[in-house]
Design an enzyme around this catalytic site. Structure first.
Site, mmCIF file in Angstrom:
data_model
loop_
_atom_site.group_PDB
_atom_site.id
_atom_site.type_symbol
_atom_site.label_atom_id
_atom_site.label_comp_id
_atom_site.label_asym_id
_atom_site.label_seq_id
_atom_site.Cartn_x
_atom_site.Cartn_y
_atom_site.Cartn_z
ATOM 1 N N HIS A 51 -0.706 -7.561 9.987
ATOM 2 C CA HIS A 51 -1.137 -8.316 8.870
ATOM 3 C C HIS A 51 -2.273 -9.264 9.334
ATOM 4 O O HIS A 51 -3.368 -9.620 9.112
ATOM 5 C CB HIS A 51 -0.175 -9.463 8.322
ATOM 6 C CG HIS A 51 -0.554 -10.694 7.272
ATOM 7 N ND1 HIS A 51 -0.496 -10.656 6.255
ATOM 8 C CD2 HIS A 51 -1.406 -11.896 7.753
ATOM 9 C CE1 HIS A 51 -0.952 -11.777 5.684
ATOM 10 N NE2 HIS A 51 -1.398 -12.507 6.554
ATOM 11 N N GLU A 52 -2.152 -9.986 10.597
ATOM 12 C CA GLU A 52 -3.112 -10.843 11.415
ATOM 13 C C GLU A 52 -4.322 -9.834 11.903
ATOM 14 O O GLU A 52 -5.249 -10.270 11.910
ATOM 15 C CB GLU A 52 -2.376 -11.370 12.718
ATOM 16 C CG GLU A 52 -1.303 -12.229 12.092
ATOM 17 C CD GLU A 52 -1.561 -13.402 11.256
ATOM 18 O OE1 GLU A 52 -2.739 -13.547 11.062
ATOM 19 O OE2 GLU A 52 -0.640 -13.840 10.472
ATOM 20 N N HIS A 102 -6.725 -9.243 9.210
ATOM 21 C CA HIS A 102 -7.734 -10.501 8.837
ATOM 22 C C HIS A 102 -8.860 -10.263 9.682
ATOM 23 O O HIS A 102 -10.155 -10.468 9.272
ATOM 24 C CB HIS A 102 -7.013 -11.847 9.278
ATOM 25 C CG HIS A 102 -6.032 -12.315 8.429
ATOM 26 N ND1 HIS A 102 -6.544 -12.471 6.882
ATOM 27 C CD2 HIS A 102 -4.737 -12.885 8.284
ATOM 28 C CE1 HIS A 102 -5.699 -13.095 6.234
ATOM 29 N NE2 HIS A 102 -4.310 -13.211 7.327
ATOM 30 N N TYR A 138 -11.708 -17.915 2.541
ATOM 31 C CA TYR A 138 -10.625 -18.152 2.612
ATOM 32 C C TYR A 138 -10.177 -19.453 1.613
ATOM 33 O O TYR A 138 -9.699 -20.253 2.439
ATOM 34 C CB TYR A 138 -9.908 -18.387 4.129
ATOM 35 C CG TYR A 138 -8.753 -18.106 4.495
ATOM 36 C CD1 TYR A 138 -7.919 -17.050 4.453
ATOM 37 C CD2 TYR A 138 -7.940 -19.028 5.037
ATOM 38 C CE1 TYR A 138 -6.753 -16.690 4.558
ATOM 39 C CE2 TYR A 138 -6.505 -18.885 5.247
ATOM 40 C CZ TYR A 138 -6.053 -17.777 5.122
ATOM 41 O OH TYR A 138 -4.695 -17.632 5.551
ATOM 42 N N GLU A 173 -5.517 -12.697 1.905
ATOM 43 C CA GLU A 173 -4.309 -12.643 2.317
ATOM 44 C C GLU A 173 -3.334 -11.400 1.956
ATOM 45 O O GLU A 173 -2.688 -10.572 2.577
ATOM 46 C CB GLU A 173 -3.524 -13.849 1.738
ATOM 47 C CG GLU A 173 -3.509 -15.014 2.531
ATOM 48 C CD GLU A 173 -3.100 -14.621 3.901
ATOM 49 O OE1 GLU A 173 -1.865 -14.077 4.070
ATOM 50 O OE2 GLU A 173 -3.791 -15.170 4.951
ATOM 51 N N ASP A 190 -2.778 -25.286 0.783
ATOM 52 C CA ASP A 190 -2.742 -23.748 1.091
ATOM 53 C C ASP A 190 -4.118 -23.350 0.655
ATOM 54 O O ASP A 190 -4.151 -22.254 0.314
ATOM 55 C CB ASP A 190 -1.864 -22.904 0.690
ATOM 56 C CG ASP A 190 -1.699 -21.518 1.334
ATOM 57 O OD1 ASP A 190 -2.034 -21.259 2.369
ATOM 58 O OD2 ASP A 190 -1.145 -20.833 0.548
ATOM 59 N N HIS A 193 -1.832 -18.055 0.209
ATOM 60 C CA HIS A 193 -0.406 -17.105 0.655
ATOM 61 C C HIS A 193 0.590 -17.162 -0.569
ATOM 62 O O HIS A 193 1.471 -16.698 -0.699
ATOM 63 C CB HIS A 193 0.131 -17.976 1.577
ATOM 64 C CG HIS A 193 -0.401 -18.046 2.991
ATOM 65 N ND1 HIS A 193 -1.215 -18.914 3.104
ATOM 66 C CD2 HIS A 193 -0.274 -17.049 3.629
ATOM 67 C CE1 HIS A 193 -1.743 -18.494 4.528
ATOM 68 N NE2 HIS A 193 -1.293 -17.327 4.718
#
Lengths: 102, 407
Positions: free
Chosen positions: B166-167, B170, B181, B190, B267, B272
């Protein structure tokens, strides 16, 4: 002195949104611990956030709001994983260790 | 070998080290890199490391380097613990990070023929043991950072391959669409990280879409916490429900889109949270098409990511996936129909799909089967421009009507 820690964002942002801020009350601490906290707060208050190396590019990083309330004054410190000063990091670490003991 | 590295540390000037990074011999490249990193650490300057990143990136094909933060929040003080050619080390977190970065890199190469994050062989750097009881993993724009967890709610984040992937996704998004974002583009950002994270896990386990659990971060909670995962792509809103932090707030349908402030505390508009909607669209597409998610569904989403821009919203992305499904598999194909049905099920009606007014627009670019009118303008984009112009004409007509003397 009352110190409140709120955590925002991160992979677990949906969970952090629902967790209440956590509080450390200096009056309930042993004298030595209360003195440490006061010193860390004083250092963090005057330390500016570090410059973000890649502005706007961090993803899933967390940010922290530390609110300090004392007689006659209060302060709100807000820094993130990618911008925190060493003094802010030291205060955050201290708070997290203390809160983990509760 | 140790002696050689020490020697390089002592006497080799940076410009020579930079040349050595381009050496054909791996040992020499590694020694040069170690020296540069050590020098950077000694100077306390990340800038030194960054200045050589470009030189290191070109020939390395996603070579991995893992650093240990020793529970500090300063990446500058982290120590190098494992590099590409090194055997496993004693630290299990470092090894898991190393393996996870490798699996993700291999996935992009073998499935999408993409050479690391930037498609130019960018070096993959992971930092483990970040901070004290740090409940997170994040991407700082160049590197991956993992926390150990507090041991109360969360455990070591290197334990979850899909979180790791996932990271890194990005980074891929940053090097392609660059989705902003916040709000919908952020939720899409996300979601794409979850989509690629899930695909890396499924690819590694060789699971079909039907076999997969579609959970993100199933491994990050301690055994005492009643939670399946951080998120469920199959059923957003059901990943957790407990007394400690309540119920998963992710929506599975546009009718439940959550509006939050575009601030850190909110957020960034719930990036998210609302990612649940496009997450489920991908899950539905994958099970609708059947087989492996990284085959047709993955390629449709990957091409759509590359065709997106910083401000792309859910609607535009849905339209693009439909367009790409048609280009890759044919207009009216089962794959394109699965995409259409998936978005419909989460409350997004694809523009340009047959059966609506949009069907008319499919006939506009006569003689072109790629859905483009000219210079990359898509049919839905053209439609939106015409709608905006129509609104302006109507407003002008109303203005003229007001100004026209009544008989």
């Amino acid at each position: 002195m009352k110190v409140t820690l709120a955590t925002h964002g991160g992979q677990a942002a949906a969970i952090n949104l629902r967790l209440p801020p956590r509080v450390v009350d200096a009056e309930a601490l042993p004298e030595q611990a209360a003195r440490e906290l006061a010193e860390l707060v004083e250092a963090a208050k005057t330390a500016p956030a570090a410059k973000e190396r890649r502005p706007g590019q961090a993803r899933d990083a967390m940010s922290y709001t530390i609110t300090v309330e004392d007689v006659g004054w209060s302060a709100v410190l807000n820094q993130s994983d990618t911008t925190m000063s060493p003094a802010f990091a030291a205060l955050l670490t201290w708070l997290q260790r203390r809160l983990a003991m509760e | 070998m140790t002696t050689a590295r020490r020697c390089l540390n002592c006497v080799t000037p940076p410009y020579i080290l930079k040349k050595l990074l381009e050496s054909g011999e791996e040992d020499i490249r590694q020694a040069a890199l170690n020296t540069l990193v050590s020098t950077a650490q000694l100077r306390g300057g990340r800038a030194v490391r960054a200045s050589f990143a470009g030189a290191a990136a070109a020939p390395v094909n996603g070579r991995r380097t893992i650093f240990d933060c020793h529970n500090s929040t300063s990446l500058q003080l982290a120590a190098l613990v494992r590099s590409e050619s090194d055997p496993p080390v004693a630290d299990a977190s470092a090894n898991r990070a190393f393996d996870g970065l490798g699996a993700t890199r291999d996935f992009y190469k073998k499935v999408f023929d993409r050479n690391s994050i930037d498609n130019r062989g960018m070096r993959l750097q992971g930092y483990v043991h970040f901070g004290t009881r740090y409940n997170n993993a994040f991407w700082d724009g160049q590197e991956m950072v993992f926390g150990d967890g507090d041991g109360r709610i969360f455990t070591d984040f290197t334990g979850s391959l899909d979180v790791m992937a996932h990271e890194l996704a990005h980074g891929v998004t940053e090097h392609t669409a660059g989705l902003e974002y916040h709000n919908q583009s952020g939720a899409l950002n996300e979601s794409l990280s979850d989509v690629f994270g899930a695909m890396v896990k499924q690819w590694t386990l060789h699971q079909t879409a039907a076999e997969a659990d579609w959970l993100i971060g199933a491994e990050v909670f301690t055994p005492g916490i009643k939670a399946d995962a951080l998120r469920s792509m199959k059923a957003p809103g059901t990943a957790f429900d407990n007394e400690l932090f309540g119920k998963d707030p992710q929506p599975a349908h546009m009718s439940h889109y959550v509006r939050l402030p575009d601030t850190e505390q909110g957020d960034f508009g719930g990036v998210h949270i609302n990612s649940g909607i496009p997450n489920r669209a991908f899950y539905l597409t994958a099970v609708g098409i059947g087989g492996y998610a990284w085959d047709a569904p993955g390629h449709i989403w990957y091409e759509s990511l590359k065709a997106s821009s910083a401000q792309t919203q859910f609607q535009e992305f849905a339209d693009t996936t439909y367009l790409k499904a048609g280009q890759l598999h044919g207009a009216g194909s089962a794959e394109q129909q699965a995409v259409l049905a998936a978005w419909s099920e989460v409350g997004i009606r694809v523009s340009g799909a047959p059966g609506g007014a949009e069907a008319l627009w499919e006939r506009v670019p006569a003689g072109r089967g790629d859905g483009l009118v000219h210079d990359g303008t898509t049919i839905p984009a053209l439609k939106r421009q015409i709608e905006a112009l129509s609104a302006q004409v109507n407003a002008l007509a109303e203005g003229v009507s007001v100004l026209t003397p009544k008989p």
